[in-house]
Design an enzyme around this catalytic site. Structure first.
Site, PDB file in Angstrom:
ATOM      1  N   LEU A   1      76.114 -14.286 -56.089  1.00  0.00           N
ATOM      2  CA  LEU A   1      75.809 -13.909 -54.681  1.00  0.00           C
ATOM      3  C   LEU A   1      77.469 -13.609 -53.879  1.00  0.00           C
ATOM      4  O   LEU A   1      77.721 -14.550 -54.032  1.00  0.00           O
ATOM      5  CB  LEU A   1      74.321 -14.614 -54.529  1.00  0.00           C
ATOM      6  CG  LEU A   1      74.834 -14.896 -53.037  1.00  0.00           C
ATOM      7  CD1 LEU A   1      73.616 -14.202 -52.956  1.00  0.00           C
ATOM      8  CD2 LEU A   1      74.252 -15.942 -52.169  1.00  0.00           C
TER       9      LEU A   1
ATOM     10  N   VAL B   1      60.494 -28.159 -49.133  1.00  0.00           N
ATOM     11  CA  VAL B   1      61.948 -29.292 -48.733  1.00  0.00           C
ATOM     12  C   VAL B   1      63.086 -28.025 -47.756  1.00  0.00           C
ATOM     13  O   VAL B   1      63.164 -28.495 -46.692  1.00  0.00           O
ATOM     14  CB  VAL B   1      63.009 -29.707 -49.602  1.00  0.00           C
ATOM     15  CG1 VAL B   1      64.335 -30.647 -48.852  1.00  0.00           C
ATOM     16  CG2 VAL B   1      61.784 -30.615 -49.789  1.00  0.00           C
TER      17      VAL B   1
ATOM     18  N   ARG C   1      85.354 -19.359 -53.875  1.00  0.00           N
ATOM     19  CA  ARG C   1      85.750 -18.769 -52.999  1.00  0.00           C
ATOM     20  C   ARG C   1      85.665 -18.623 -51.915  1.00  0.00           C
ATOM     21  O   ARG C   1      86.335 -17.641 -50.946  1.00  0.00           O
ATOM     22  CB  ARG C   1      84.814 -17.044 -54.144  1.00  0.00           C
ATOM     23  CG  ARG C   1      84.714 -15.496 -53.478  1.00  0.00           C
ATOM     24  CD  ARG C   1      84.790 -14.753 -53.976  1.00  0.00           C
ATOM     25  NE  ARG C   1      83.102 -14.193 -53.535  1.00  0.00           N
ATOM     26  CZ  ARG C   1      83.451 -14.006 -52.232  1.00  0.00           C
ATOM     27  NH1 ARG C   1      84.554 -13.810 -51.252  1.00  0.00           N
ATOM     28  NH2 ARG C   1      81.654 -14.098 -51.528  1.00  0.00           N
TER      29      ARG C   1
ATOM     30  N   ASN D   1      63.746 -16.882 -54.525  1.00  0.00           N
ATOM     31  CA  ASN D   1      63.521 -15.101 -55.461  1.00  0.00           C
ATOM     32  C   ASN D   1      62.028 -15.112 -55.603  1.00  0.00           C
ATOM     33  O   ASN D   1      61.114 -14.549 -55.986  1.00  0.00           O
ATOM     34  CB  ASN D   1      63.170 -15.264 -56.678  1.00  0.00           C
ATOM     35  CG  ASN D   1      63.739 -17.185 -57.376  1.00  0.00           C
ATOM     36  OD1 ASN D   1      62.635 -17.631 -56.877  1.00  0.00           O
ATOM     37  ND2 ASN D   1      63.619 -17.004 -58.789  1.00  0.00           N
TER      38      ASN D   1
ATOM     39  N   THR E   1      58.824 -20.681 -56.398  1.00  0.00           N
ATOM     40  CA  THR E   1      56.949 -21.425 -55.677  1.00  0.00           C
ATOM     41  C   THR E   1      57.046 -21.603 -53.928  1.00  0.00           C
ATOM     42  O   THR E   1      56.448 -21.492 -52.687  1.00  0.00           O
ATOM     43  CB  THR E   1      57.648 -23.087 -56.367  1.00  0.00           C
ATOM     44  OG1 THR E   1      59.294 -22.901 -55.809  1.00  0.00           O
ATOM     45  CG2 THR E   1      57.157 -22.883 -57.408  1.00  0.00           C
ATOM     46  N   GLY E   2      58.012 -20.612 -53.393  1.00  0.00           N
ATOM     47  CA  GLY E   2      58.530 -20.497 -52.118  1.00  0.00           C
ATOM     48  C   GLY E   2      57.996 -19.393 -51.426  1.00  0.00           C
ATOM     49  O   GLY E   2      57.209 -18.148 -52.200  1.00  0.00           O
TER      50      GLY E   2
ATOM     51  N   LYS F   1      68.917 -30.557 -63.960  1.00  0.00           N
ATOM     52  CA  LYS F   1      70.302 -31.766 -62.672  1.00  0.00           C
ATOM     53  C   LYS F   1      71.354 -32.378 -62.871  1.00  0.00           C
ATOM     54  O   LYS F   1      71.796 -32.355 -62.135  1.00  0.00           O
ATOM     55  CB  LYS F   1      68.960 -32.256 -61.982  1.00  0.00           C
ATOM     56  CG  LYS F   1      68.145 -31.284 -61.583  1.00  0.00           C
ATOM     57  CD  LYS F   1      67.861 -31.146 -60.075  1.00  0.00           C
ATOM     58  CE  LYS F   1      67.175 -30.313 -59.321  1.00  0.00           C
ATOM     59  NZ  LYS F   1      67.393 -29.110 -58.004  1.00  0.00           N
TER      60      LYS F   1
ATOM     61  N   TYR G   1      64.306 -29.294 -66.525  1.00  0.00           N
ATOM     62  CA  TYR G   1      64.494 -30.514 -64.968  1.00  0.00           C
ATOM     63  C   TYR G   1      65.680 -31.510 -65.386  1.00  0.00           C
ATOM     64  O   TYR G   1      66.540 -31.367 -64.781  1.00  0.00           O
ATOM     65  CB  TYR G   1      63.076 -30.542 -64.639  1.00  0.00           C
ATOM     66  CG  TYR G   1      63.365 -31.046 -63.266  1.00  0.00           C
ATOM     67  CD1 TYR G   1      63.368 -30.069 -62.346  1.00  0.00           C
ATOM     68  CD2 TYR G   1      62.784 -32.240 -62.162  1.00  0.00           C
ATOM     69  CE1 TYR G   1      63.722 -30.267 -60.876  1.00  0.00           C
ATOM     70  CE2 TYR G   1      62.705 -32.687 -61.364  1.00  0.00           C
ATOM     71  CZ  TYR G   1      63.515 -31.662 -60.409  1.00  0.00           C
ATOM     72  OH  TYR G   1      63.446 -31.425 -58.709  1.00  0.00           O
TER      73      TYR G   1
HETATM   74  N1  LIG Z   1      59.955 -32.335 -53.179  1.00  0.00           N
HETATM   75  C1  LIG Z   1      60.524 -33.616 -53.772  1.00  0.00           C
HETATM   76  O1  LIG Z   1      60.049 -34.442 -54.227  1.00  0.00           O
HETATM   77  C2  LIG Z   1      61.885 -33.531 -54.464  1.00  0.00           C
HETATM   78  C3  LIG Z   1      62.059 -34.314 -55.825  1.00  0.00           C
HETATM   79  C4  LIG Z   1      63.466 -34.366 -55.901  1.00  0.00           C
HETATM   80  C5  LIG Z   1      64.089 -33.537 -55.812  1.00  0.00           C
HETATM   81  N2  LIG Z   1      63.297 -31.801 -55.568  1.00  0.00           N
HETATM   82  C6  LIG Z   1      64.494 -31.299 -55.094  1.00  0.00           C
HETATM   83  O2  LIG Z   1      64.957 -30.560 -53.835  1.00  0.00           O
HETATM   84  C7  LIG Z   1      64.582 -29.360 -54.033  1.00  0.00           C
HETATM   85  C8  LIG Z   1      63.538 -28.452 -53.419  1.00  0.00           C
HETATM   86  O3  LIG Z   1      62.236 -29.039 -53.451  1.00  0.00           O
HETATM   87  P1  LIG Z   1      61.015 -28.563 -53.297  1.00  0.00           P
HETATM   88  O4  LIG Z   1      59.817 -29.792 -53.641  1.00  0.00           O
HETATM   89  O5  LIG Z   1      61.020 -27.934 -52.082  1.00  0.00           O
HETATM   90  O6  LIG Z   1      60.280 -27.532 -54.122  1.00  0.00           O
HETATM   91  P2  LIG Z   1      60.111 -25.441 -54.479  1.00  0.00           P
HETATM   92  O7  LIG Z   1      59.410 -25.171 -55.118  1.00  0.00           O
HETATM   93  O8  LIG Z   1      59.121 -26.280 -52.564  1.00  0.00           O
HETATM   94  O9  LIG Z   1      61.234 -25.320 -53.333  1.00  0.00           O
HETATM   95  C9  LIG Z   1      62.134 -24.155 -54.124  1.00  0.00           C
HETATM   96  C10 LIG Z   1      62.907 -23.044 -54.048  1.00  0.00           C
HETATM   97  O10 LIG Z   1      63.584 -23.018 -54.930  1.00  0.00           O
HETATM   98  C11 LIG Z   1      62.854 -21.195 -55.074  1.00  0.00           C
HETATM   99  N3  LIG Z   1      63.937 -21.460 -56.377  1.00  0.00           N
HETATM  100  C12 LIG Z   1      63.506 -21.516 -57.313  1.00  0.00           C
HETATM  101  N4  LIG Z   1      64.289 -20.476 -58.298  1.00  0.00           N
HETATM  102  C13 LIG Z   1      65.027 -20.301 -58.341  1.00  0.00           C
HETATM  103  C14 LIG Z   1      65.420 -19.238 -58.111  1.00  0.00           C
HETATM  104  N5  LIG Z   1      65.880 -18.948 -59.280  1.00  0.00           N
HETATM  105  N6  LIG Z   1      66.565 -17.942 -57.503  1.00  0.00           N
HETATM  106  C15 LIG Z   1      66.384 -18.656 -55.493  1.00  0.00           C
HETATM  107  N7  LIG Z   1      65.206 -19.052 -55.792  1.00  0.00           N
HETATM  108  C16 LIG Z   1      64.453 -20.045 -56.406  1.00  0.00           C
HETATM  109  C17 LIG Z   1      61.601 -21.601 -54.892  1.00  0.00           C
HETATM  110  O11 LIG Z   1      60.846 -20.558 -55.049  1.00  0.00           O
HETATM  111  C18 LIG Z   1      61.365 -22.594 -53.916  1.00  0.00           C
HETATM  112  O12 LIG Z   1      61.455 -21.805 -52.495  1.00  0.00           O
HETATM  113  C19 LIG Z   1      64.342 -29.472 -55.316  1.00  0.00           C
HETATM  114  O13 LIG Z   1      66.081 -28.641 -55.950  1.00  0.00           O
HETATM  115  C20 LIG Z   1      63.866 -30.605 -55.989  1.00  0.00           C
HETATM  116  O14 LIG Z   1      64.412 -29.599 -57.303  1.00  0.00           O
HETATM  117  C21 LIG Z   1      62.642 -32.458 -54.737  1.00  0.00           C
END
Ligand SMILES: NC(=O)c1ccc[n+]([C@@H]2O[C@H](COP(=O)([O-])OP(=O)(O)OC[C@H]3O[C@@H](n4cnc5c(N)ncnc54)[C@H](O)[C@@H]3O)[C@@H](O)[C@H]2O)c1
Length: 401
Positions: free
Chosen positions: A130, A81, A173, A101, A104-105, A216, A212
């Site tokens: 940060l 996303v 801040r 970090n 998963t990205g 949240k 999770y």
């Molecule tokens: N995709 C969905 O269907 C969905 C549904 C509900 C909520 N969300 C929320 O939307 C957000 C993005 O989801 P997504 O589907 O893109 O998931 P994703 O796993 O593709 O993206 C999450 C990103 O956060 C990064 N990350 C994880 N822990 C980290 C940390 N400690 N420090 C820095 N970066 C960190 C990962 O490397 C990744 O790039 C999340 O918070 C998720 O809970 C997504």
């Protein structure tokens, strides 16, 4: 012949030979110049092409004046996303800093912006503080799919709790507004359908998904504590299932499972009769909703999802047809605890943000299929082709997500 005449002839001769010399010299110079020109012109052409390709390297970006241009931080911006949100905000002309970090990205998700003057990518874990000057924070950092967030539940908890505290501290801040990417999972196994924002949820605090769900939930609590106690401006998006390009190959959810199975000629595995329903929104709809919420004056939680329900069997058949796959649909025994329905109530988003999903399911699926096809081709050389994981496990049993 008088001395005068001799000197006149001599003078003429000197003049003529001077002129002749000059013309020979000029001719030579002209020739050299035209030779140089012949060599230089193609080089100039190449430089022009290079300059053009350099300026066209990035997707088109709107120009925003200093007053309208915002400095925006996206945590988790290299994820599924987050990378689409990065694209939207960059193309809208803002300055975007992605912090990730890379749990998963992937850098690949945002590589098309690297080097752009409005873009910055920072490898940083939000569990650490940060220090950065920004106007808005989209806080998305958190693994999102069950296999990813269950991989290291303690880290998932730290990311959602300490990570959110750090981002709220930063917002306080620098006086930035923070949008939290929350989830429909805060409703747990809901007892009401569809789920509206005033439903408090039904979550097992010690189950395998609690890291999770509860992570949240407490992140939301932190947002409102910072809002009430410190006056931080917060926005909370409760995101429902989303799909599209750049989602994980091993996401483990029904859409990516079916697409990968169909593309690889494997049976599409349906648990039970397939009459359970699910609703998925396309990622660009979500991104528009997130931006609309951030820039609205709605500080209470807002559901963002697509309420259009389809049965699992409909999904399987539609994906099989769109892929043009000869895969069979394989029925496996019904999974216990598999919710029969999951659907967002989006009246609030419609009313208060003027937002609703607009991308038709087939159109979104075609884009996702195209992406997964390319990913499989890309990975073919790496000998590693992830197989779809079985439907997610809850209380020891598989189920559709
Ligand atoms: N995709 C969905 O269907 C969905 C549904 C509900 C909520 N969300 C929320 O939307 C957000 C993005 O989801 P997504 O589907 O893109 O998931 P994703 O796993 O593709 O993206 C999450 C990103 O956060 C990064 N990350 C994880 N822990 C980290 C940390 N400690 N420090 C820095 N970066 C960190 C990962 O490397 C990744 O790039 C999340 O918070 C998720 O809970 C997504």
């Amino acid at each position: 012949m008088s001395l005068y005449k001799v000197s006149a002839v001599w003078g003429n001769f000197v003049n003529m030979s001077f002129l002749l010399n000059r013309s020979i010299q000029e001719n030579g110079e002209l020739k050299i110049e035209s030779k140089i020109e012949e060599i230089v012109e193609p080089l100039r052409e190449k430089i022009r092409d290079l300059e053009k390709s350099f300026t066209q390297k990035y997707p088109p970006v709107k120009f925003l004046s200093e007053k309208d241009r915002k400095r925006i931080l996206i945590t988790g911006g290299a994820g599924f996303v987050g990378s689409h949100l990065t694209d939207k905000l960059m193309m809208d002309g803002h300055e975007v800093t992605v912090v990730d970090n890379f749990f998963t990205g992937r850098k690949r998700n945002v590589e098309h912006w690297i080097g752009h003057e409005n873009f910055e990518l920072i490898n940083h874990d939000v569990v650490e503080p940060l220090y950065i000057e920004v106007d808005q924070i989209y806080h998305l950092a958190s693994p999102a799919s069950p296999p990813n967030y269950m991989y290291n539940p303690i880290k998932t908890l730290k990311t959602n709790t300490i990570g959110t505290l750090n981002m709220l501290g930063l917002a306080k801040r620098v006086g930035a507004r923070l949008l939290l990417a929350s989830t429909s999972e805060v409703y747990g196994d809901p007892e009401v359908h569809p789920q509206s924002e005033d439903y408090w949820g039904h979550v097992n605090p010690i189950g395998p998904r609690a890291c999770y769900d509860e992570g949240k939930r407490v992140a939301e609590t932190m947002c409102y504590a910072y809002m009430k106690q410190e006056g931080v401006e917060v926005r909370v998006a409760r995101i429902f299932n989303t799909f599209g390009p750049r989602m994980h190959m091993n996401d483990g959810r029904v859409v990516s499972n079916f697409i990968l199975q169909a593309l690889q000629g494997e049976p599409l595995t349906v648990y039970g009769s397939g009459s359970q329903t699910r609703a998925f929104q396309y990622v660009s709809d979500l991104v528009n909703g997130l931006v609309a919420l951030m820039n609205s004056n709605v500080s209470s939680p807002v559901n963002l999802g697509n309420p259009e329900e389809h049965t699992i069997l409909e999904f399987a058949q539609l994906i099989k047809n769109l892929v043009g796959s000869g895969s069979e649909i394989q029925f496996l025994s019904e999974a216990q605890d598999d919710p029969q329905k999951r659907k967002p109530d989006i009246k609030k988003a419609k009313l208060m943000l003027g937002w609703e999903p607009v991308v038709p399911l087939e159109e979104g699926l075609n884009k996702a299929i195209h992406y997964f096809r390319k990913e499989l081709e890309y990975q073919a050389n790496n000998q590693y082709i992830p197989k779809p994981k079985p439907a997610r496990v809850k209380k020891g049993r598989t189920r559709h997500n």
